[in-house]
Motif scaffolding. Structure first.
Motif, PDB file in Angstrom:
ATOM      1  N   LEU A  22      81.237  59.141  81.266  1.00 15.14           N
ATOM      2  CA  LEU A  22      79.825  59.109  80.903  1.00 15.14           C
ATOM      3  C   LEU A  22      79.638  59.230  79.391  1.00 15.14           C
ATOM      4  O   LEU A  22      78.859  58.481  78.788  1.00 15.14           O
ATOM      5  CB  LEU A  22      79.074  60.225  81.623  1.00 15.14           C
ATOM      6  CG  LEU A  22      77.540  60.199  81.489  1.00 15.14           C
ATOM      7  CD1 LEU A  22      76.992  58.887  82.044  1.00 15.14           C
ATOM      8  CD2 LEU A  22      76.924  61.383  82.213  1.00 15.14           C
ATOM      9  N   LEU A  23      80.377  60.183  78.798  1.00 15.30           N
ATOM     10  CA  LEU A  23      80.280  60.354  77.350  1.00 15.30           C
ATOM     11  C   LEU A  23      80.834  59.134  76.613  1.00 15.30           C
ATOM     12  O   LEU A  23      80.302  58.719  75.590  1.00 15.30           O
ATOM     13  CB  LEU A  23      81.038  61.614  76.920  1.00 15.30           C
ATOM     14  CG  LEU A  23      80.369  62.949  77.253  1.00 15.30           C
ATOM     15  CD1 LEU A  23      81.305  64.104  76.950  1.00 15.30           C
ATOM     16  CD2 LEU A  23      79.075  63.100  76.449  1.00 15.30           C
ATOM     17  N   THR A  24      81.902  58.579  77.150  1.00 17.33           N
ATOM     18  CA  THR A  24      82.496  57.379  76.546  1.00 17.33           C
ATOM     19  C   THR A  24      81.510  56.217  76.577  1.00 17.33           C
ATOM     20  O   THR A  24      81.323  55.512  75.579  1.00 17.33           O
ATOM     21  CB  THR A  24      83.779  56.977  77.299  1.00 17.33           C
ATOM     22  OG1 THR A  24      84.725  58.054  77.231  1.00 17.33           O
ATOM     23  CG2 THR A  24      84.390  55.721  76.696  1.00 17.33           C
ATOM     24  N   PHE A  25      80.862  56.037  77.729  1.00 17.14           N
ATOM     25  CA  PHE A  25      79.883  54.957  77.868  1.00 17.14           C
ATOM     26  C   PHE A  25      78.715  55.157  76.905  1.00 17.14           C
ATOM     27  O   PHE A  25      78.244  54.202  76.280  1.00 17.14           O
ATOM     28  CB  PHE A  25      79.363  54.907  79.304  1.00 17.14           C
ATOM     29  CG  PHE A  25      78.298  53.877  79.520  1.00 17.14           C
ATOM     30  CD1 PHE A  25      78.619  52.529  79.623  1.00 17.14           C
ATOM     31  CD2 PHE A  25      76.957  54.245  79.614  1.00 17.14           C
ATOM     32  CE1 PHE A  25      77.638  51.568  79.810  1.00 17.14           C
ATOM     33  CE2 PHE A  25      75.972  53.298  79.806  1.00 17.14           C
ATOM     34  CZ  PHE A  25      76.315  51.957  79.905  1.00 17.14           C
ATOM     35  N   ALA A  26      78.258  56.406  76.767  1.00 19.06           N
ATOM     36  CA  ALA A  26      77.144  56.700  75.866  1.00 19.06           C
ATOM     37  C   ALA A  26      77.531  56.407  74.415  1.00 19.06           C
ATOM     38  O   ALA A  26      76.735  55.839  73.651  1.00 19.06           O
ATOM     39  CB  ALA A  26      76.720  58.156  76.007  1.00 19.06           C
ATOM     40  N   SER A  27      78.752  56.760  74.042  1.00 20.95           N
ATOM     41  CA  SER A  27      79.211  56.514  72.673  1.00 20.95           C
ATOM     42  C   SER A  27      79.347  55.021  72.401  1.00 20.95           C
ATOM     43  O   SER A  27      78.927  54.526  71.345  1.00 20.95           O
ATOM     44  CB  SER A  27      80.562  57.204  72.432  1.00 20.95           C
ATOM     45  OG  SER A  27      80.454  58.598  72.594  1.00 20.95           O
ATOM     46  N   ILE A  28      79.932  54.295  73.349  1.00 23.89           N
ATOM     47  CA  ILE A  28      80.096  52.850  73.173  1.00 23.89           C
ATOM     48  C   ILE A  28      78.741  52.161  73.092  1.00 23.89           C
ATOM     49  O   ILE A  28      78.536  51.236  72.288  1.00 23.89           O
ATOM     50  CB  ILE A  28      80.937  52.265  74.335  1.00 23.89           C
ATOM     51  CG1 ILE A  28      82.379  52.758  74.235  1.00 23.89           C
ATOM     52  CG2 ILE A  28      80.897  50.740  74.322  1.00 23.89           C
ATOM     53  CD1 ILE A  28      83.253  52.337  75.400  1.00 23.89           C
ATOM     54  N   THR A  29      77.790  52.606  73.898  1.00 26.77           N
ATOM     55  CA  THR A  29      76.440  52.033  73.878  1.00 26.77           C
ATOM     56  C   THR A  29      75.771  52.258  72.531  1.00 26.77           C
ATOM     57  O   THR A  29      75.130  51.342  71.979  1.00 26.77           O
ATOM     58  CB  THR A  29      75.577  52.648  74.990  1.00 26.77           C
ATOM     59  OG1 THR A  29      76.192  52.401  76.260  1.00 26.77           O
ATOM     60  CG2 THR A  29      74.183  52.048  74.982  1.00 26.77           C
ATOM     61  N   ALA A  30      75.922  53.481  71.986  1.00 32.27           N
ATOM     62  CA  ALA A  30      75.336  53.780  70.676  1.00 32.27           C
ATOM     63  C   ALA A  30      75.941  52.897  69.595  1.00 32.27           C
ATOM     64  O   ALA A  30      75.229  52.369  68.726  1.00 32.27           O
ATOM     65  CB  ALA A  30      75.558  55.252  70.332  1.00 32.27           C
ATOM     66  N   VAL A  31      77.260  52.706  69.653  1.00 29.77           N
ATOM     67  CA  VAL A  31      77.938  51.838  68.685  1.00 29.77           C
ATOM     68  C   VAL A  31      77.431  50.401  68.825  1.00 29.77           C
ATOM     69  O   VAL A  31      77.127  49.734  67.832  1.00 29.77           O
ATOM     70  CB  VAL A  31      79.466  51.894  68.890  1.00 29.77           C
ATOM     71  CG1 VAL A  31      80.151  50.854  68.006  1.00 29.77           C
ATOM     72  CG2 VAL A  31      80.005  53.282  68.576  1.00 29.77           C
ATOM     73  N   SER A  32      77.334  49.914  70.060  1.00 30.56           N
ATOM     74  CA  SER A  32      76.926  48.523  70.306  1.00 30.56           C
ATOM     75  C   SER A  32      75.510  48.260  69.796  1.00 30.56           C
ATOM     76  O   SER A  32      75.261  47.253  69.118  1.00 30.56           O
ATOM     77  CB  SER A  32      77.000  48.208  71.802  1.00 30.56           C
ATOM     78  OG  SER A  32      78.325  48.274  72.273  1.00 30.56           O
TER      79      SER A  32
END
Length: 295
Positions: A22-32
């Motif tokens: 979940l945290l990984t997905f949130a971080s990747i989304t913020a980067v994207s």
């Protein structure tokens, strides 16, 4: 031993990413999202600059030659204009050529002016080395002998150049601001993920793991997050740019205005986005974990 430890760090990094999905997905989304905004803003501003440059380079000084000048005097005038350091090139045009241009653009009604009734004058089209030199060239040419008039757009062109310079400065400021925002958002999202795993880090410290051993997988995780986060905006921005470019060249057909060619522009943009994502993700993670380990 060193190679084995590096493989272990890579394995631990991927394990942590999947374990904290979940945290990984949130971080990747913020980067994207951040990089997508950066890509669209960069594409718009650079293309605006390209169109403005096309307009600037198309600005010329039109010199009307006095009807009292003979052929030799006209040639001498063109030679004198060419000697000016701010002049890139000159083009001599007869009054018949001027009339032909008017007939082509305005219609056959102007054919009645052909022959001795031609009201136009022989002209010299002058291109400046730099668009900003246009006004200076016009002023110097206007003082020359056998020049009846000079036309380059006057105050409106000067005002245009001022607007273009202002727009370029604003564009650079916006890109720098977006880069700063991207750095803050990406590093902050990585920092949030690290602090959420505070217990895991404390356990590693209690069992005697060195700080360098703890930092390594987090550094790699940040880089992987930045890399994965850059893929989606790269794909979207490339697709969107090709679509806009194809529509744009149809709209601008027949004009001197130009958009940036997709290649190599999109290649450079993609590499910049990858570099920004990986570097900010890696070093943002490293900075965050270093601050955490000092506690």
């Amino acid at each position: 031993m060193f190679i084995r430890s590096q493989f272990r760090h890579v394995r631990d990094a991927f394990k942590s990413l999947t374990r904290n999905g979940l945290l990984t997905f949130a971080s990747i989304t913020a980067v994207s999202l951040t990089l997508l905004l950066f890509a669209f803003a960069t594409s718009f501003l650079l293309n605006m600059n390209s169109v403005a440059a096309s307009i600037e380079n198309d600005v010329t000084v039109k010199v009307f030659i006095d009807i009292a000048a003979d052929e030799a005097e006209e040639k001498q005038l063109e030679a004198d204009i060419s000697k000016l350091p701010e002049v890139a090139k000159t083009e001599y045009r007869t009054k018949d050529q001027e009339l032909e241009d008017v007939i082509e653009s305005q219609g056959d009604a102007f054919t009645l002016f052909e022959g001795d009734s031609n009201p136009f004058q022989n002209t010299i089209i002058v291109s400046a080395v730099s668009p900003s030199d246009t006004a200076k060239v016009a002023e110097e040419v206007e003082k020359m002998k056998y020049v009846s008039d000079v036309n380059y757009g006057g105050a409106s062109i000067d005002k245009f150049f001022t607007y273009v310079d202002t727009a370029r400065n604003i564009g650079i400021a916006i890109l720098v601001a977006l880069l700063i925002v991207a750095t803050f958002l990406i590093s902050n999202s990585v920092r949030t993920a690290i602090y959420a795993r505070g217990t895991e880090i404390e356990i590693m410290r209690l069992v005697g793991a060195k700080n360098s051993y703890i930092r390594a997988p987090f550094f790699l995780e940040g880089g992987i997050i930045g890399f994965l986060g850059a893929i989606v905006p790269i794909v979207l921005s490339v697709s969107a740019y090709y679509y806009v470019y194809n529509k744009g060249i149809q709209f601008l057909a027949g004009t001197s205005l130009q958009l940036l060619n997709p290649m190599p522009f999109l290649l450079y943009l993609s590499l910049v986005m990858l570099a920004v994502g990986i570097l900010i993700g890696s070093f943002g993670s490293l900075f965050s974990i270093t601050r955490f380990l000092k506690k």
